[in-house]
Design a protein around this motif. Structure first.
Motif, short mmCIF file in Angstrom:
data_model
loop_
_atom_site.label_atom_id
_atom_site.label_comp_id
_atom_site.label_asym_id
_atom_site.label_seq_id
_atom_site.Cartn_x
_atom_site.Cartn_y
_atom_site.Cartn_z
N LEU A 77 1.12 -0.79 -0.03
CA LEU A 77 -0.29 -0.20 -0.60
C LEU A 77 0.64 0.99 0.24
N THR A 78 0.56 2.18 -1.19
CA THR A 78 1.07 3.22 -0.85
C THR A 78 0.34 4.55 -0.49
N GLN A 79 0.30 4.95 1.19
CA GLN A 79 -0.07 5.66 1.54
C GLN A 79 0.40 6.38 2.53
N GLU A 80 0.01 7.30 2.58
CA GLU A 80 1.09 8.27 3.58
C GLU A 80 0.07 7.68 4.86
N THR A 81 0.95 7.76 4.94
CA THR A 81 0.80 8.01 7.29
C THR A 81 1.14 9.29 7.96
N GLU A 82 0.06 8.77 9.51
CA GLU A 82 -0.08 9.98 9.92
C GLU A 82 0.65 9.97 11.99
N VAL A 83 1.10 11.05 12.35
CA VAL A 83 1.67 11.21 13.80
C VAL A 83 0.03 12.38 13.65
N SER A 84 0.39 12.34 15.26
CA SER A 84 -0.86 13.17 15.72
C SER A 84 0.03 13.74 16.69
N LEU A 85 -0.02 15.06 16.36
CA LEU A 85 0.49 16.22 17.24
C LEU A 85 -0.62 16.44 18.39
N THR A 86 -0.71 16.43 19.77
CA THR A 86 -1.09 17.00 21.02
C THR A 86 -1.19 18.48 21.28
N LEU A 87 -1.53 19.12 21.51
CA LEU A 87 -1.13 20.53 22.05
C LEU A 87 -1.55 20.83 23.34
N ASP A 88 -0.53 20.14 24.12
CA ASP A 88 -0.62 19.89 25.23
C ASP A 88 0.09 20.95 26.35
#
Length: 398
Positions: free
Chosen positions: A73-84
């Protein structure tokens, strides 16, 4: 008569100062407005934004599609950035101060306030980045005194195909002093680079722009020693261990016997051990150690990050000396990490303004204290930080 200062004027000056004077903020990717919005949308602490990470496609030989198998699969991955993290500096001033010229107000009140706020944000970001960086060079307990270690740092980024531009290295005054007379020919003023001198910039070497810092993070190793892998062929971000004793704090780096890093595009071994960073404090004994990056074996149809999975009872080596501390200078490409400074709204019954410059949002807000006949002003930032390509970063230990 002087023109009364407005919240808009103060907020814009404050945001500009944070962008210009913070050596980490201006060298980390903050261009994420599309992910979290460009206008004041009522962001608050705890909100999460998602950041896209482009894929690394696999190249096959010959004319047969995917060598006769299924294409990955050629797809973008994601990272979650929390405004912490929300930080603010508090000021108290009244009508007299508001009638100052902006330049005078900036020097007497705003600059000291923003220097304090910027220093705290700077130190916080460096500590987070240290705890997210698996790769490390240098000798624990020894301040670098030659250029060689910085060439090694550049080579570490090269091995993981970090772009050659937009690299910065943040090091301590002691590390700067350790180069002694080498600095005279090694470095040149930033004015020669971009015709604008920066008081924090020392110069350029090995494709890094060097910044002298007073808030370089210190990492303290635990007493952990003698750990072995518990069970062969483990994958993912948790590593089971059995034999071994002592704590392994968050931010410690480890290597595993027989597990090497690979070229991100070709999948060939780099000839160097794959480094991992411990992502949560580990108390000690048998159990599960949280690590990053997650272990992914390289195969013909999957671009992984290790040449082989660890064997049962493979030895684990913790970098550095047990139960001791060492400063961790850090070099990185701009896109190794992402930071989001989200716009905060001005609250009801308050006066204020939120200014955004180059992805950095600063809110200036005033509220009255009628009981004590005072007017209070706060300057706030709300931000989060997340590793995106941590292999495009490297720690240079002292």
């Amino acid at each position: 008569m002087a023109q009364a200062l407005t919240h808009q004027m103060i907020a814009r000056e404050a945001a500009a100062m944070l962008v210009q004077d913070n050596p980490v903020v201006k060298n980390i990717n903050t261009d994420r407005q599309k992910e979290y919005g460009e206008e004041v949308n009522g962001y608050k602490k705890g909100d999460t934004v998602r950041i896209k990470v482009p894929p690394v496609p696999v190249v096959f030989d010959g004319a047969v599609f995917a060598n006769g198998g299924s294409a990955p699969l050629t797809q973008e991955t994601e990272v979650s950035l929390t405004l912490d993290t929300q930080k603010h500096v508090a000021l108290t001033f009244g009508a007299k101060e508001k009638l100052l010229e902006l330049s005078e107000f900036k020097e007497r009140f705003l600059k000291p306030a923003m220097n304090s706020l910027s220093a705290i944000v700077n130190a916080d970001l460096l500590t987070r980045m240290k705890n997210q960086t698996p790769n490390v060079v240098g000798t624990w307990g020894a301040t670098p005194s030659t250029r060689a270690v910085y060439r090694s740092a550049a080579s570490s980024l090269d091995r993981f195909l970090a772009p050659n531009d937009n690299r910065s290295l943040h090091f301590s005054s002691d590390a700067n002093d350790g180069l002694a007379e080498a600095n005279a020919t090694l470095f040149h003023s930033k004015s020669e680079i971009e015709a604008e001198f920066d008081k924090n910039a020392v110069g350029m070497f090995a494709e890094f722009e060097f910044y002298k810092q007073q808030s370089i993070p210190v990492h303290t190793n635990g007493a952990g020693t003698g750990y072995l892998v518990n069970g062969a062929s483990q994958v993912g971000g948790v590593l089971a261990v059995d034999t071994g004793t002592g704590a392994i704090p968050k931010g410690s780096t480890i290597v595993i016997a027989g597990v090497n890093a690979v070229n991100p595009l070709t999948g060939e071994s780099t000839g160097k051990p794959r480094s991992f960073v411990v992502t949560a404090d580990y108390a000690g004994g048998a159990g599960n150690v949280s690590i990053a990056p997650a272990i992914v074996q390289n195969t013909a149809t999957q671009r992984g990050n290790v040449t082989a999975l660890a064997a049962d009872n493979a030895a684990i080596t913790i970098f550095g000396t047990a139960s001791s501390a060492a400063r961790q200078n850090i070099g990185f490409h701009r896109d190794a990490f992402a930071a989001a400074f989200a716009p905060l709204p001005v609250l009801a019954s308050c006066e204020g303004y939120t200014a955004s410059i180059k992805g950095i949002s600063v809110r200036v807000m005033t509220f009255g204290d009628g009981y004590n006949d005072k007017e209070n002003t706060r300057i706030d930032v709300l931000y989060g930080e997340k590793e995106v390509r941590p292999d495009h970063s490297v720690r240079i230990t002292e």
